[in-house]
Design an enzyme around this catalytic site. Structure first.
Site, short mmCIF file in Angstrom:
data_model
loop_
_atom_site.label_atom_id
_atom_site.label_comp_id
_atom_site.label_asym_id
_atom_site.label_seq_id
_atom_site.Cartn_x
_atom_site.Cartn_y
_atom_site.Cartn_z
N GLU A 99 -14.76 -1.31 5.39
CA GLU A 99 -14.70 0.03 4.78
C GLU A 99 -15.99 0.21 3.99
O GLU A 99 -16.51 -0.74 3.42
CB GLU A 99 -13.47 0.13 3.87
CG GLU A 99 -13.22 1.51 3.32
CD GLU A 99 -11.86 1.64 2.62
OE1 GLU A 99 -10.83 1.58 3.32
OE2 GLU A 99 -11.85 1.77 1.40
N TYR B 194 0.84 -1.20 0.00
CA TYR B 194 0.00 0.00 0.00
C TYR B 194 0.88 1.26 0.00
O TYR B 194 0.55 2.26 -0.62
CB TYR B 194 -0.97 0.01 1.19
CG TYR B 194 -1.75 1.32 1.27
CD1 TYR B 194 -2.69 1.63 0.28
CD2 TYR B 194 -1.50 2.25 2.26
CE1 TYR B 194 -3.37 2.84 0.31
CE2 TYR B 194 -2.17 3.46 2.30
CZ TYR B 194 -3.11 3.75 1.32
OH TYR B 194 -3.78 4.95 1.34
N ARG C 161 -11.88 13.11 1.06
CA ARG C 161 -12.81 12.20 1.75
C ARG C 161 -14.10 12.01 0.96
O ARG C 161 -14.77 10.99 1.07
CB ARG C 161 -13.14 12.75 3.13
CG ARG C 161 -11.93 12.85 4.04
CD ARG C 161 -11.29 11.49 4.27
NE ARG C 161 -10.14 11.58 5.16
CZ ARG C 161 -9.39 10.53 5.49
NH1 ARG C 161 -9.64 9.33 4.98
NH2 ARG C 161 -8.36 10.68 6.29
C1 3EB Z 1 -8.11 5.84 4.98
O1 3EB Z 1 -9.03 6.59 5.31
C2 3EB Z 1 -8.49 4.47 4.54
O2 3EB Z 1 -5.14 5.66 -0.71
O3 3EB Z 1 -6.65 6.22 -2.19
C3 3EB Z 1 -9.45 4.93 1.71
C4 3EB Z 1 -9.74 5.50 0.46
C5 3EB Z 1 -8.14 4.64 2.03
C6 3EB Z 1 -8.71 5.78 -0.46
C7 3EB Z 1 -6.32 5.81 -1.07
C8 3EB Z 1 -7.13 4.92 1.12
C9 3EB Z 1 -7.40 5.49 -0.11
O4 3EB Z 1 -6.92 6.17 5.05
C10 3EB Z 1 -7.80 3.98 3.33
#
Ligand code: 3EB
Length: 312
Positions: free
Chosen positions: A303, A130, A202
């Site tokens: 999620e 990741y 977000r």
């Molecule tokens: C987070 O809130 C959870 O790296 O594009 C959620 C949505 C998450 C997108 C990204 C990562 C990503 O950190 C992980």
């Protein structure tokens, strides 16, 4: 108008479509009026057609190397896939290729991006994959001159299919990035999570002929920058719902309730518990869809993403 649905029985064949399939052999297919992506997800629901975006009228299909495009008057669907597993280099190439392709066609602004790749917790070049993904994305954005706080809502989920899938919806005008007051913006996360911070908003708010819509990023049990309720899936689900409500409030009172939600579960057996939490929370439960997927931090079990939009 940008129509969204988790699945519909029959849609007019005349609409330009982006289809996402679970349970299919991984790959991308381009038919005259439809871009179909099978990013290697496993559905825990019955219908393997897990997502449909449609625009009335025809789109023009085109392929430019590894980039698959369906161009419509109002939006551009674009997808990228490479089955080999060098994630940092692949991610850098994917973002460069996709952004150059959409910019060249005048659809400069991605409004929603999805990223799926295998072995999300495995190590690659001394980093968790990741993190390699975050570095590749950051490098490409640097090269492109795209600021991380200009990025739209996104998903990044681990699957069982080798390689990397990235796909997006791009528009001629930018959406509005919405941040969550309960969470540190991902691009301001401290370095402990990744040497290069994740670049996504977000949520993205867009204005359509059918009114405003809110496109949620994959949302996890994180407040501030920290994971909450390690190992406790129902408690994580409740924290996520608090995050979704905070995002809804931040996005504006004119945003309608969720049209549908997708739940990614690390462990399919957590589904009944999460379903109860959702049923308690929503007076009118939106259509739900259940998918197996690995969230980017090991302790996170669930999620949720989705779209808030007026439904017919
Ligand atoms: C987070 O809130 C959870 O790296 O594009 C959620 C949505 C998450 C997108 C990204 C990562 C990503 O950190 C992980």
């Amino acid at each position: 108008m940008l129509d969204t649905d988790v699945a519909v029985a029959a849609e007019a064949a005349t609409d330009a479509c982006l289809h996402v399939h679970a349970d299919h052999p991984p790959g991308i297919q381009l038919a005259p009026n439809c871009l179909s992506i099978a990013p290697g997800l496993r559905s825990l629901s019955r219908d393997p057609l897990i997502e449909i975006w449609s625009l009335p009228g025809t789109g023009r299909a085109a392929r430019a190397g590894t980039v698959y495009l369906l161009e419509h008057e109002d939006a551009l669907f674009a997808a990228w896939h490479r089955p080999d597993d060098a994630l940092e280099a692949n991610t850098r190439d994917a973002y460069r290729d996709l952004f150059l392709a959409i910019q060249a066609r005048g659809f400069t602004y991605p409004i929603r991006i999805w990223n799926y790749f295998s072995r999300i917790h495995a190590e690659e070049c001394g980093l968790e994959r990741y993190q390699s993904f975050c570095i590749g994305r950051a490098r490409a954005l640097e090269e492109l001159g795209v600021a991380e706080d200009r990025m739209p809502a996104a998903t990044a989920i681990g699957t069982g299919a080798p390689g990397l899938f990235v796909y997006l919806i791009a528009a001629r005008e930018p959406g509005a990035a919405v941040e969550n007051p309960r969470q540190v913006s991902a691009y301001h996360y401290p370095e402990q999570y990744s040497p290069e911070s994740p670049a996504f908003a977000r949520a993205t708010r867009i204005e359509t002929a059918d009114g405003p819509q809110l496109l949620l990023s994959g949302t996890a049990s994180i407040t501030g920058h920290e994971s909450r309720h390690a190992g406790d899936c129902p408690a994580q689900a409740r924290e996520i719902l608090a995050n979704l409500d905070a995002l809804h409030a931040a996005a504006g009172a004119d945003i309608p309730p969720p049209a549908w939600l997708r739940v990614y579960l690390r462990r399919p057996e957590d589904r009944p518990d999460v379903a109860s939490v959702l049923a308690e929370h929503y007076p009118r439960l939106p259509p739900l869809q259940w998918v197996q997927g690995d969230v980017c931090r090991r302790e996170l079990l669930v999620e949720i993403e989705g779209v808030y939009a007026r439904t017919p």
